[in-house]
Write a protein that holds these residues in place. Structure first.
Motif, PDB file in Angstrom:
ATOM      1  N   THR A   1       0.802  -1.231   0.000  1.00 23.71           N
ATOM      2  CA  THR A   1       0.000   0.000   0.000  1.00 23.71           C
ATOM      3  C   THR A   1       0.836   1.284   0.000  1.00 23.71           C
ATOM      4  O   THR A   1       0.300   2.364  -0.216  1.00 23.71           O
ATOM      5  N   GLU A   2       2.139   1.167   0.235  1.00 27.70           N
ATOM      6  CA  GLU A   2       2.948   2.369   0.427  1.00 27.70           C
ATOM      7  C   GLU A   2       2.963   3.270  -0.795  1.00 27.70           C
ATOM      8  O   GLU A   2       2.916   4.506  -0.683  1.00 27.70           O
ATOM      9  N   TYR A   3       3.013   2.674  -1.985  1.00 23.87           N
ATOM     10  CA  TYR A   3       3.037   3.497  -3.201  1.00 23.87           C
ATOM     11  C   TYR A   3       1.778   4.355  -3.304  1.00 23.87           C
ATOM     12  O   TYR A   3       1.823   5.503  -3.757  1.00 23.87           O
ATOM     13  N   ALA A   4       0.652   3.797  -2.853  1.00 21.98           N
ATOM     14  CA  ALA A   4      -0.604   4.537  -2.921  1.00 21.98           C
ATOM     15  C   ALA A   4      -0.698   5.595  -1.835  1.00 21.98           C
ATOM     16  O   ALA A   4      -1.171   6.714  -2.077  1.00 21.98           O
ATOM     17  N   THR A   5      -0.260   5.265  -0.624  1.00 22.18           N
ATOM     18  CA  THR A   5      -0.318   6.267   0.446  1.00 22.18           C
ATOM     19  C   THR A   5       0.615   7.435   0.134  1.00 22.18           C
ATOM     20  O   THR A   5       0.308   8.581   0.480  1.00 22.18           O
ATOM     21  N   ASP A   6       1.720   7.159  -0.539  1.00 21.99           N
ATOM     22  CA  ASP A   6       2.617   8.244  -0.954  1.00 21.99           C
ATOM     23  C   ASP A   6       1.907   9.168  -1.946  1.00 21.99           C
ATOM     24  O   ASP A   6       2.044  10.393  -1.888  1.00 21.99           O
ATOM     25  N   ALA A   7       1.136   8.578  -2.861  1.00 25.83           N
ATOM     26  CA  ALA A   7       0.402   9.374  -3.846  1.00 25.83           C
ATOM     27  C   ALA A   7      -0.738  10.142  -3.186  1.00 25.83           C
ATOM     28  O   ALA A   7      -1.057  11.265  -3.588  1.00 25.83           O
ATOM     29  N   VAL A   8      -1.349   9.543  -2.162  1.00 24.87           N
ATOM     30  CA  VAL A   8      -2.408  10.236  -1.420  1.00 24.87           C
ATOM     31  C   VAL A   8      -1.844  11.490  -0.749  1.00 24.87           C
ATOM     32  O   VAL A   8      -2.507  12.545  -0.710  1.00 24.87           O
ATOM     33  N   LYS A   9      -0.641  11.407  -0.242  1.00 23.67           N
ATOM     34  CA  LYS A   9      -0.012  12.570   0.386  1.00 23.67           C
ATOM     35  C   LYS A   9       0.137  13.707  -0.617  1.00 23.67           C
ATOM     36  O   LYS A   9      -0.011  14.891  -0.266  1.00 23.67           O
ATOM     37  N   GLN A  10       0.407  13.353  -1.878  1.00 24.21           N
ATOM     38  CA  GLN A  10       0.506  14.386  -2.912  1.00 24.21           C
ATOM     39  C   GLN A  10      -0.860  15.024  -3.173  1.00 24.21           C
ATOM     40  O   GLN A  10      -0.953  16.235  -3.401  1.00 24.21           O
ATOM     41  N   TYR A  11      -1.902  14.221  -3.126  1.00 19.07           N
ATOM     42  CA  TYR A  11      -3.261  14.743  -3.294  1.00 19.07           C
ATOM     43  C   TYR A  11      -3.602  15.682  -2.137  1.00 19.07           C
ATOM     44  O   TYR A  11      -4.140  16.781  -2.342  1.00 19.07           O
TER      45      TYR A  11
ATOM     46  N   LYS B   1      -1.591  17.339  -0.334  1.00 21.55           N
ATOM     47  CA  LYS B   1      -0.784  18.555  -0.454  1.00 21.55           C
ATOM     48  C   LYS B   1      -1.419  19.514  -1.455  1.00 21.55           C
ATOM     49  O   LYS B   1      -1.427  20.745  -1.250  1.00 21.55           O
ATOM     50  N   ALA B   2      -1.963  18.955  -2.540  1.00 16.77           N
ATOM     51  CA  ALA B   2      -2.597  19.788  -3.561  1.00 16.77           C
ATOM     52  C   ALA B   2      -3.948  20.327  -3.095  1.00 16.77           C
ATOM     53  O   ALA B   2      -4.340  21.440  -3.471  1.00 16.77           O
ATOM     54  N   PHE B   3      -4.648  19.537  -2.270  1.00 10.94           N
ATOM     55  CA  PHE B   3      -5.979  19.937  -1.785  1.00 10.94           C
ATOM     56  C   PHE B   3      -6.028  19.778  -0.264  1.00 10.94           C
ATOM     57  O   PHE B   3      -6.637  18.848   0.262  1.00 10.94           O
ATOM     58  N   PRO B   4      -5.384  20.691   0.454  1.00 10.51           N
ATOM     59  CA  PRO B   4      -5.250  20.551   1.914  1.00 10.51           C
ATOM     60  C   PRO B   4      -6.569  20.581   2.678  1.00 10.51           C
ATOM     61  O   PRO B   4      -6.637  20.100   3.814  1.00 10.51           O
ATOM     62  N   LYS B   5      -7.627  21.112   2.058  1.00 11.82           N
ATOM     63  CA  LYS B   5      -8.916  21.152   2.756  1.00 11.82           C
ATOM     64  C   LYS B   5      -9.724  19.865   2.558  1.00 11.82           C
ATOM     65  O   LYS B   5     -10.774  19.679   3.183  1.00 11.82           O
ATOM     66  N   ALA B   6      -9.220  18.988   1.701  1.00 15.88           N
ATOM     67  CA  ALA B   6      -9.958  17.753   1.401  1.00 15.88           C
ATOM     68  C   ALA B   6      -9.563  16.646   2.374  1.00 15.88           C
ATOM     69  O   ALA B   6      -8.387  16.426   2.656  1.00 15.88           O
ATOM     70  N   GLU B   7     -10.558  15.938   2.883  1.00 17.61           N
ATOM     71  CA  GLU B   7     -10.297  14.786   3.743  1.00 17.61           C
ATOM     72  C   GLU B   7     -10.268  13.526   2.883  1.00 17.61           C
ATOM     73  O   GLU B   7     -11.221  13.240   2.155  1.00 17.61           O
ATOM     74  N   VAL B   8      -9.166  12.790   2.969  1.00 23.57           N
ATOM     75  CA  VAL B   8      -9.031  11.567   2.173  1.00 23.57           C
ATOM     76  C   VAL B   8      -9.222  10.351   3.079  1.00 23.57           C
ATOM     77  O   VAL B   8      -8.526  10.186   4.083  1.00 23.57           O
TER      78      VAL B   8
END
Length: 481
Positions: A79-89, A91-98
């Motif tokens: 899952t690490e590759y995906a959680t790393d990509a989620v962090k980028q999301y 960062k781009a949308f700090p008000k969004a809850e993932v």
């Protein structure tokens, strides 16, 4: 196997995992309640979030404060590759809850949500409990990903996302016409996997034709080593090398005919030759004893322990078998051995395709967010991160520059280079999951390789199953365009 992906731990063809991905990739038959619940795409309420403002940094117009619900198959790639990509999301949308949910129970966890019209925004639909893509597409349960493909790529706004992908990836996501329903993320090389160290100990080269394969298996047998093993409990792994072998013997049109459920496709002389060749491995005792009772992990472990030379698999195997692989193993993959000089395609012809299928449900609340998460994952940085962490390529066409590749990954790159235009991509596992997995895989190939069915009987039974699928009006049928 497609793709994919894939991917299993609890049983199925690809890490958990096709197959199947991979991916290839490998999917269980959907329950009747799932089939019934997907009768139409308007089964849920229209509860989509408001559209955001499109901009250069936000070309898909993502609502920057809308929650994102992401469900990932937790298989051989982790899952690490995906959680790393989620962090980028984030960062781009700090008000969004993932909300990020890893699971190996895709169908059982998501079926109630599809039934209620509240599916996640992005799903990695892989593993033993993956949902049937043909059903999802046929029942209009998936969003068309064309907006993602036509959006500017993450790294170069002058390039569309579609222009950064490996050849054939977009077409794999299509079922009937122009819409693209699936984005395959991993790029899987299927074939015959082996240890270069084991071959060196036998003073042997990888065999490029079947006589050489049999001779090497005989040599190994004298040393107490089996020629082959495979996932006997999940014999739909066998096509990873068997299908390109058939295509190599008779040409890709034979595989297309099988995919298209054509009458007598399974009775082609290329199928006969391939079935007889594999059956010879069983008859001559070149298959590891007990293989029909092994699952994918057990067969891979027997292989990494040196009990067998060859195993049909996909490129997720390096990561999945890492714990049992000796440091000096020198894992590699090669195209299937050919039959003889009469083969229609050269030795290098191989099966490679997208695996780890990601989808955005039609009833997702935040489909733009799901597509944006995929756009981030298809960046060069995310691709390199995936490759470096899980030892597999992505469908981003590149992402290896500057990386030190393992022998397994480098061999996959080399195999693709050797194949050139002779890359095969059977679609049976994508279009007709139950037929490919339960009927052809278990009911035909599993029986033949266990010695309970002759090649002639296997061909007849495979054709019988294919004909039944072709006549089944409840199944949406697909054909090569």
């Amino acid at each position: 196997m497609g793709s994919t992906s894939a991917q299993h731990n609890g049983g199925l063809g690809r890490r958990d995992v096709i197959k199947r991905s991979a991916a290839i990739g490998l999917i269980t038959v959907p329950t009747m309640s799932f089939l019934a619940s997907c009768a139409s795409s308007d089964s849920g309420t229209d509860n989509k979030v408001d559209k955001g403002t499109a901009s250069e940094k936000n070309p898909l117009g993502v609502n920057d404060s809308a929650p994102l619900d992401f469900v990932l198959f937790d298989g051989g790639f982790g899952t690490e590759y995906a959680t790393d990509a989620v962090k980028q999301y984030e960062k781009a949308f700090p008000k969004a809850e993932v909300k990020f949910t890893p699971t190996q129970k895709i169908q059982s966890q998501l079926q109630p949500r599809f039934n209620g019209g509240t599916p996640p925004d992005l799903i990695d639909n892989s593993g033993a409990e993956a949902m049937d893509m043909g059903v999802l597409v046929g029942k209009k349960q998936l969003a068309d990903l064309t907006p993602l493909l036509d959006a500017p790529s993450y790294d170069d706004p002058a390039k569309k996302v579609r222009d950064t992908l490996r050849p054939g990836v977009v077409e794999m996501g299509q079922f009937d016409g122009d819409p693209v329903w699936i984005m395959y993320y991993a790029y899987t090389v299927y074939g015959v996997w082996y240890s270069q160290t084991a071959l060196d100990r036998l003073d042997a080269e990888y065999p490029e034709d079947w006589d050489a394969m049999l001779a090497l298996c005989a040599k190994a047998k004298k040393q107490g080593i089996a020629g082959w093993t495979y996932a006997g409990k999940y014999p739909y792994y066998l096509p990873f090398s068997l299908y390109p072998f058939i295509g190599k013997i008779g040409g890709r049109e034979v595989l297309d005919a099988i995919d298209d459920l054509e009458p007598n496709a399974w009775k082609h002389s290329a199928v006969k030759s391939a079935f007889e060749a594999y059956y010879e491995l069983y008859k001559k005792g070149y298959v590891l004893k007990g293989t029909p009772g092994l699952d994918h992990i057990q067969s891979q472990t027997a292989w990494t322990e040196g009990k067998a030379l060859f195993i049909p698999n996909g490129s997720w195997v390096e990561n999945e078998a890492a714990k049992t692989t000796p440091k000096d193993f020198q894992m590699k993959v090669a195209a299937p051995s050919g039959l003889d000089s009469s083969d229609k395609l050269p030795f290098g012809a191989i099966w490679a395709s997208g695996g780890e299928p990601f989808v955005v449900p039609a009833n997702a609340k935040n489909p733009d967010g799901g597509m944006e998460q995929l756009r981030i994952m298809l960046s060069e940085a995310s691709s390199k991160n995936f490759t470096s962490k899980v030892k597999s390529l992505t469908t981003f066409n590149g992402g290896t520059d500057g990386l030190t590749l393992s022998t397994a990954l480098q061999s996959g790159v080399d195999a693709l280079a050797k194949a050139g235009d002779n890359v095969l991509n059977p679609r049976l596992q994508d279009w007709y999951v139950a037929l490919q997995k339960e009927k052809i895989g278990v009911g035909v190939l599993g029986e033949m390789m266990a010695g309970r069915m002759t090649p002639a009987e296997a061909m007849n039974k495979a054709q019988e199953y294919a004909d039944a699928a072709a006549k089944d009006s409840s199944i949406k049928h697909y054909k090569h365009q």
